[in-house]
Design a protein around this motif. Sequence first.
Motif, PDB file in Angstrom:
ATOM      1  N   UNK A 170       0.811  -1.215   0.000  1.00  0.00           N
ATOM      2  CA  UNK A 170       0.000   0.000   0.000  1.00  0.00           C
ATOM      3  C   UNK A 170       0.850   1.274   0.000  1.00  0.00           C
ATOM      4  N   UNK A 171       2.170   1.133   0.037  1.00  0.00           N
ATOM      5  CA  UNK A 171       3.060   2.288  -0.022  1.00  0.00           C
ATOM      6  C   UNK A 171       3.360   2.713  -1.462  1.00  0.00           C
ATOM      7  N   UNK A 172       2.810   2.009  -2.440  1.00  0.00           N
ATOM      8  CA  UNK A 172       3.069   2.344  -3.837  1.00  0.00           C
ATOM      9  C   UNK A 172       1.755   2.365  -4.607  1.00  0.00           C
ATOM     10  N   UNK A 173       1.847   2.518  -5.921  1.00  0.00           N
ATOM     11  CA  UNK A 173       0.654   2.611  -6.770  1.00  0.00           C
ATOM     12  C   UNK A 173       0.125   1.227  -7.119  1.00  0.00           C
ATOM     13  N   UNK A 174      -0.768   1.210  -8.115  1.00  0.00           N
ATOM     14  CA  UNK A 174      -1.312  -0.055  -8.588  1.00  0.00           C
ATOM     15  C   UNK A 174      -0.182  -0.978  -9.022  1.00  0.00           C
ATOM     16  N   UNK A 175      -0.430  -2.277  -8.951  1.00  0.00           N
ATOM     17  CA  UNK A 175       0.634  -3.271  -9.087  1.00  0.00           C
ATOM     18  C   UNK A 175       0.364  -4.206 -10.263  1.00  0.00           C
ATOM     19  N   UNK A 176       1.446  -4.731 -10.818  1.00  0.00           N
ATOM     20  CA  UNK A 176       1.338  -5.865 -11.716  1.00  0.00           C
ATOM     21  C   UNK A 176       1.079  -7.123 -10.875  1.00  0.00           C
ATOM     22  N   UNK A 177       0.459  -8.131 -11.505  1.00  0.00           N
ATOM     23  CA  UNK A 177       0.158  -9.365 -10.777  1.00  0.00           C
ATOM     24  C   UNK A 177       1.416 -10.045 -10.255  1.00  0.00           C
ATOM     25  N   UNK A 178       2.532  -9.942 -11.006  1.00  0.00           N
ATOM     26  CA  UNK A 178       3.740 -10.659 -10.581  1.00  0.00           C
ATOM     27  C   UNK A 178       4.460  -9.968  -9.423  1.00  0.00           C
ATOM     28  N   UNK A 179       3.941  -8.831  -8.960  1.00  0.00           N
ATOM     29  CA  UNK A 179       4.488  -8.147  -7.786  1.00  0.00           C
ATOM     30  C   UNK A 179       3.739  -8.519  -6.503  1.00  0.00           C
ATOM     31  N   UNK A 180       2.829  -9.447  -6.614  1.00  0.00           N
ATOM     32  CA  UNK A 180       2.002  -9.914  -5.504  1.00  0.00           C
ATOM     33  C   UNK A 180       2.183 -11.427  -5.326  1.00  0.00           C
ATOM     34  N   UNK A 181       1.879 -11.959  -4.157  1.00  0.00           N
ATOM     35  CA  UNK A 181       1.482 -11.249  -2.942  1.00  0.00           C
ATOM     36  C   UNK A 181       2.680 -10.640  -2.218  1.00  0.00           C
ATOM     37  N   UNK A 182       2.399  -9.612  -1.429  1.00  0.00           N
ATOM     38  CA  UNK A 182       3.418  -9.103  -0.516  1.00  0.00           C
ATOM     39  C   UNK A 182       3.737 -10.218   0.482  1.00  0.00           C
ATOM     40  N   UNK A 221      18.396 -13.963 -10.242  1.00  0.00           N
ATOM     41  CA  UNK A 221      17.278 -14.909 -10.224  1.00  0.00           C
ATOM     42  C   UNK A 221      16.734 -15.240 -11.616  1.00  0.00           C
ATOM     43  N   UNK A 222      16.349 -16.503 -11.777  1.00  0.00           N
ATOM     44  CA  UNK A 222      15.434 -16.863 -12.843  1.00  0.00           C
ATOM     45  C   UNK A 222      14.077 -16.226 -12.544  1.00  0.00           C
ATOM     46  N   UNK A 223      13.272 -16.064 -13.567  1.00  0.00           N
ATOM     47  CA  UNK A 223      11.951 -15.456 -13.392  1.00  0.00           C
ATOM     48  C   UNK A 223      10.858 -16.521 -13.374  1.00  0.00           C
ATOM     49  N   UNK A 224       9.869 -16.303 -12.497  1.00  0.00           N
ATOM     50  CA  UNK A 224       8.638 -17.101 -12.493  1.00  0.00           C
ATOM     51  C   UNK A 224       7.492 -16.191 -12.097  1.00  0.00           C
ATOM     52  N   UNK A 225       6.357 -16.307 -12.798  1.00  0.00           N
ATOM     53  CA  UNK A 225       5.185 -15.465 -12.517  1.00  0.00           C
ATOM     54  C   UNK A 225       4.717 -15.593 -11.077  1.00  0.00           C
ATOM     55  N   UNK A 234      12.145   4.707 -19.285  1.00  0.00           N
ATOM     56  CA  UNK A 234      10.889   4.290 -18.663  1.00  0.00           C
ATOM     57  C   UNK A 234      10.155   5.492 -18.084  1.00  0.00           C
ATOM     58  N   UNK A 235       8.826   5.368 -17.992  1.00  0.00           N
ATOM     59  CA  UNK A 235       8.079   6.382 -17.259  1.00  0.00           C
ATOM     60  C   UNK A 235       8.226   6.134 -15.756  1.00  0.00           C
ATOM     61  N   UNK A 236       7.711   7.039 -14.953  1.00  0.00           N
ATOM     62  CA  UNK A 236       7.924   6.969 -13.507  1.00  0.00           C
ATOM     63  C   UNK A 236       7.348   5.690 -12.906  1.00  0.00           C
ATOM     64  N   UNK A 237       6.178   5.279 -13.315  1.00  0.00           N
ATOM     65  CA  UNK A 237       5.529   4.113 -12.745  1.00  0.00           C
ATOM     66  C   UNK A 237       6.381   2.855 -12.924  1.00  0.00           C
ATOM     67  N   UNK A 238       7.070   2.770 -14.058  1.00  0.00           N
ATOM     68  CA  UNK A 238       7.901   1.606 -14.349  1.00  0.00           C
ATOM     69  C   UNK A 238       9.273   1.669 -13.688  1.00  0.00           C
ATOM     70  N   UNK A 239       9.532   2.710 -12.888  1.00  0.00           N
ATOM     71  CA  UNK A 239      10.763   2.799 -12.107  1.00  0.00           C
ATOM     72  C   UNK A 239      10.533   2.507 -10.634  1.00  0.00           C
ATOM     73  N   UNK A 240       9.336   2.036 -10.285  1.00  0.00           N
ATOM     74  CA  UNK A 240       9.045   1.690  -8.896  1.00  0.00           C
ATOM     75  C   UNK A 240       9.994   0.592  -8.392  1.00  0.00           C
ATOM     76  N   UNK A 241      10.257   0.573  -7.108  1.00  0.00           N
ATOM     77  CA  UNK A 241      11.159  -0.428  -6.526  1.00  0.00           C
ATOM     78  C   UNK A 241      10.597  -1.840  -6.621  1.00  0.00           C
ATOM     79  N   UNK A 242       9.272  -1.966  -6.765  1.00  0.00           N
ATOM     80  CA  UNK A 242       8.643  -3.289  -6.770  1.00  0.00           C
ATOM     81  C   UNK A 242       8.574  -3.922  -8.150  1.00  0.00           C
ATOM     82  N   UNK A 243       8.778  -3.149  -9.202  1.00  0.00           N
ATOM     83  CA  UNK A 243       8.540  -3.677 -10.544  1.00  0.00           C
ATOM     84  C   UNK A 243       9.609  -4.702 -10.917  1.00  0.00           C
ATOM     85  N   UNK A 244       9.193  -5.761 -11.621  1.00  0.00           N
ATOM     86  CA  UNK A 244      10.111  -6.865 -11.911  1.00  0.00           C
ATOM     87  C   UNK A 244       9.939  -7.384 -13.342  1.00  0.00           C
ATOM     88  N   UNK A 245      10.455  -6.646 -14.308  1.00  0.00           N
ATOM     89  CA  UNK A 245      10.465  -7.151 -15.683  1.00  0.00           C
ATOM     90  C   UNK A 245      11.391  -8.368 -15.809  1.00  0.00           C
TER      91      UNK A 245
END
Length: 348
Positions: free
Chosen positions: A141-153, A282-286, A315-326
Amino acid sequence: MQKFFFIGFFIFTLLAGTMSLNTSHAGNNLNDLQKANIIFDWLEPQFPELLKPAPQETQENSGIIFRYYSATNVYIATFQNHLFFIDHQVNLHDLGEVDFWLNYIREGEHEPDPGETWTDPVTGIEFVWVPEGCYDMGCGDWTDSCWDNEKPVHEVCLDGFWMGKYEVTQGQWTGVMGSNPSYFKSGNNYPVEQVSWNDVQDFISKLNSEGNSTFRLPTEAEWEYAARSGGRAEKYAGGDDLDSLGWYWSNSGSRTHEVGTKAPNGLGIYDMSGNVLEWVSDWYSDNYYSVSPRDNPQGPETGSSRVIRGGSWIFDAWDCRAAIRPYVTPGFRDFSLGFRLALSPGQQ
């Protein structure tokens, strides 16, 4: 004569009673003589009355590495990955494993302070100590809307580690690899880019062969913890004001910038939001966040893509969030993609 008596006695004693010693060595690049010299050099000022005067040069015979101190008629020696002290009556004292002493010397008696720095003597790359701790990883809740792969906290707990103060620069890359792959060849203090995950592994392997340290990429969990100033509730790496913290599409002028020219985060680490994206190990997994272990997660065991973090100048600002994981394939290169290094405690 005394020297030969010592060597003969030492070998006899070891063969008779200590051949069951643990002979495993720590995963580092030091040979046995280098390890012994580090320990001997450290011990002498700790015991100046005993280990005096200046000894003969370190000597090696039949796998025994030793120094003799004529004023007190004592020896310090290593053999089979153990440290020994031999007193003036030629009593042999096993002081424990060489690798224990190396780690003790490197780490010191106390853990470094948060934000304390260390500079690699070979490359000049600076590192910041990130203390151990637990945090809520992901998009909360300290950031904006999230991609699904950034959940769950989810709660993650990490051991302390060293994180690169800056992204690896073009000058540092060229000094190790001999050439500069970057699209923006603007100067030595600009981040290197257009390097794949595989390229980075080649850089790390060569760098590790040139010194005594064991460098690596940070894990994804380490990266986010360090970016958020030790796991604080931060939208970007250091707070909520991206213009002061990082280079992104609205302020970058469509290019990379010298590292360290924006404000640092709470640990004194720069550019973890913006400038260039950063490879992690890390390898990536959804769905990895749903199954991640709590303690020191290393990511999935296999995969086809590697995680990249931090956003970039394009990138735009939203895509520079600490939680984002491309994520991209390990062979992918781009003019917005670089990296920073990490070190486990005792590996510097």
